[in-house]
Design a protein around this motif. Structure first.
Motif, PDB file in Angstrom:
ATOM      1  N   GLU A  41       0.930  -1.285   0.000  1.00 21.05           N
ATOM      2  CA  GLU A  41      -0.107   0.130  -0.065  1.00 21.05           C
ATOM      3  C   GLU A  41       0.955   1.282  -0.237  1.00 21.05           C
ATOM      4  O   GLU A  41       0.708   2.011  -0.954  1.00 21.05           O
ATOM      5  CB  GLU A  41      -0.961  -0.130   1.402  1.00 21.05           C
ATOM      6  CG  GLU A  41      -1.527   1.048   1.372  1.00 21.05           C
ATOM      7  CD  GLU A  41      -2.462   0.859   2.713  1.00 21.05           C
ATOM      8  OE1 GLU A  41      -2.732  -0.322   3.287  1.00 21.05           O
ATOM      9  OE2 GLU A  41      -2.929   1.500   3.241  1.00 21.05           O
ATOM     10  N   GLY A  42       1.623   1.302   0.777  1.00 20.18           N
ATOM     11  CA  GLY A  42       2.633   2.525   1.076  1.00 20.18           C
ATOM     12  C   GLY A  42       3.723   2.269   2.299  1.00 20.18           C
ATOM     13  O   GLY A  42       3.300   1.490   3.034  1.00 20.18           O
ATOM     14  N   GLU A  47       9.920   2.038   6.893  1.00 25.01           N
ATOM     15  CA  GLU A  47      10.093   2.253   5.476  1.00 25.01           C
ATOM     16  C   GLU A  47      10.701   3.540   4.969  1.00 25.01           C
ATOM     17  O   GLU A  47      11.732   3.730   4.350  1.00 25.01           O
ATOM     18  CB  GLU A  47       8.969   1.736   4.509  1.00 25.01           C
ATOM     19  CG  GLU A  47       8.521   0.252   4.483  1.00 25.01           C
ATOM     20  CD  GLU A  47       7.843  -0.139   5.917  1.00 25.01           C
ATOM     21  OE1 GLU A  47       7.375   0.740   6.597  1.00 25.01           O
ATOM     22  OE2 GLU A  47       8.038  -1.413   6.395  1.00 25.01           O
ATOM     23  N   PRO A  53      10.999  -1.040   1.076  1.00 20.47           N
ATOM     24  CA  PRO A  53       9.792  -1.452   1.274  1.00 20.47           C
ATOM     25  C   PRO A  53       9.575  -2.576   2.424  1.00 20.47           C
ATOM     26  O   PRO A  53      10.713  -3.396   2.164  1.00 20.47           O
ATOM     27  CB  PRO A  53       9.309  -1.793  -0.064  1.00 20.47           C
ATOM     28  CG  PRO A  53      10.550  -2.265  -0.864  1.00 20.47           C
ATOM     29  CD  PRO A  53      11.476  -1.437  -0.227  1.00 20.47           C
ATOM     30  N   PHE A  54       8.612  -2.743   3.186  1.00 23.79           N
ATOM     31  CA  PHE A  54       8.416  -3.609   4.002  1.00 23.79           C
ATOM     32  C   PHE A  54       9.725  -4.122   4.786  1.00 23.79           C
ATOM     33  O   PHE A  54      10.251  -5.225   4.848  1.00 23.79           O
ATOM     34  CB  PHE A  54       7.955  -5.012   3.258  1.00 23.79           C
ATOM     35  CG  PHE A  54       6.689  -4.949   2.879  1.00 23.79           C
ATOM     36  CD1 PHE A  54       5.582  -5.241   3.577  1.00 23.79           C
ATOM     37  CD2 PHE A  54       6.180  -4.369   1.435  1.00 23.79           C
ATOM     38  CE1 PHE A  54       4.165  -4.969   3.115  1.00 23.79           C
ATOM     39  CE2 PHE A  54       5.160  -4.287   1.200  1.00 23.79           C
ATOM     40  CZ  PHE A  54       3.883  -4.505   1.970  1.00 23.79           C
ATOM     41  N   ASN A  81       5.231  -0.555  -3.528  1.00 26.84           N
ATOM     42  CA  ASN A  81       4.228  -0.044  -2.982  1.00 26.84           C
ATOM     43  C   ASN A  81       3.558   0.849  -4.148  1.00 26.84           C
ATOM     44  O   ASN A  81       3.957   1.321  -4.857  1.00 26.84           O
ATOM     45  CB  ASN A  81       4.277   0.900  -1.850  1.00 26.84           C
ATOM     46  CG  ASN A  81       4.800  -0.020  -0.619  1.00 26.84           C
ATOM     47  OD1 ASN A  81       4.020  -0.801  -0.182  1.00 26.84           O
ATOM     48  ND2 ASN A  81       5.991   0.319  -0.022  1.00 26.84           N
ATOM     49  N   HIS A 155      -2.603  -8.663   3.640  1.00 29.13           N
ATOM     50  CA  HIS A 155      -1.556  -7.742   3.918  1.00 29.13           C
ATOM     51  C   HIS A 155      -1.041  -8.319   5.345  1.00 29.13           C
ATOM     52  O   HIS A 155      -1.621  -8.700   6.336  1.00 29.13           O
ATOM     53  CB  HIS A 155      -2.241  -6.412   4.282  1.00 29.13           C
ATOM     54  CG  HIS A 155      -1.016  -5.300   4.210  1.00 29.13           C
ATOM     55  ND1 HIS A 155       0.050  -5.366   5.228  1.00 29.13           N
ATOM     56  CD2 HIS A 155      -0.410  -4.375   3.155  1.00 29.13           C
ATOM     57  CE1 HIS A 155       0.968  -4.462   5.020  1.00 29.13           C
ATOM     58  NE2 HIS A 155       0.432  -3.760   3.898  1.00 29.13           N
TER      59      HIS A 155
HETATM   60  N1  URA Z   1       3.183  -1.670   4.374  1.00 30.16           N
HETATM   61  C1  URA Z   1       3.034  -1.661   3.072  1.00 30.16           C
HETATM   62  O1  URA Z   1       1.850  -1.542   2.600  1.00 30.16           O
HETATM   63  N2  URA Z   1       4.152  -1.325   2.466  1.00 30.16           N
HETATM   64  C2  URA Z   1       5.238  -1.120   3.188  1.00 30.16           C
HETATM   65  O2  URA Z   1       6.360  -1.124   2.494  1.00 30.16           O
HETATM   66  C3  URA Z   1       5.402  -1.601   4.548  1.00 30.16           C
HETATM   67  C4  URA Z   1       4.167  -1.628   5.166  1.00 30.16           C
END
Ligand code: URA
Length: 188
Positions: A41-42, A47, A53-54, A81, A155
């Motif tokens: 998502e973002g 991050e 990401p993640f 994302n 998610h």
């Molecule tokens: N959740 C997300 O959707 N993206 C990330 O990069 C981290 C957590």
């Protein structure tokens, strides 16, 4: 435009107000030859701080699922994302922020040309698969669009909140491995 150029332009993006509050743009990570892309998502706080990401708790869980089916970040998947900058206080991105950011993801798709796109959670699935998709009902189901296979899964942050859903997500990654064996040339 090649991939490195795209990355440099994205890192300097000022197309929406999130550029004022972000620490880092989270462009995404992985080989540009990846046949599988995972889209979240973002960025959250971790991050945003690391520009990757993640990388928080949900990222650790995601890595476990990836390892279980012989995938690894920076080896054979590209992780990105929908929105590349963290909204302040983790609020949902505004419609104009989505719209400003989506062209970066489109360019990533154009250059990487993935065979499979896995949407992590509802926001990515609604944007990339169908606005009315229900991830809890339709997770793990592959749908082909213009020669690319799309699938939604839960998610990882939702799995941390709801551990009883973990077996469902694991099943989705097993289905992903089967789809990779069917349609990919060099992921494994
Ligand atoms: N959740 C997300 O959707 N993206 C990330 O990069 C981290 C957590």
């Amino acid at each position: 435009m090649d991939f490195e150029q795209l990355k440099q332009e994205c890192l300097a993006c000022r197309k929406c107000g999130l550029c004022e509050t972000r620490t880092n743009v989270v462009f995404g990570t992985g080989p540009k030859t990846a046949e599988v892309m995972l889209i979240g998502e973002g960025p959250g706080k971790n991050e945003d701080e690391q520009g990757l990401p993640f990388v928080g708790r949900s990222g650790k869980l995601l890595d476990q699922y990836l390892t279980a089916v012989d995938l690894a970040r920076n080896k054979n998947v590209f992780i990105a994302n929908i929105v590349k900058c963290r909204p302040p206080e983790n609020r949902d991105p505004l419609p104009e922020e989505w719209d400003a950011c989506l062209p970066w993801l489109r360019e990533q798709f154009r250059i990487i040309r993935p065979k499979i796109v896995v949407c992590l959670g509802r926001i990515a699935a609604q944007r990339l698969i169908r606005p009315d998709i229900s991830v809890t009902k339709e997770h793990g189901v592959f749908e082909e669009k213009n020669g690319v296979w799309f699938m939604a899964t839960l998610h990882p942050a939702a799995l941390l909140r709801n551990p009883s859903q973990k077996p469902m997500a694991f099943g989705d990654f097993v289905a992903l491995r089967e789809k990779i064996n069917e349609v990919c040339d060099h992921t494994y």
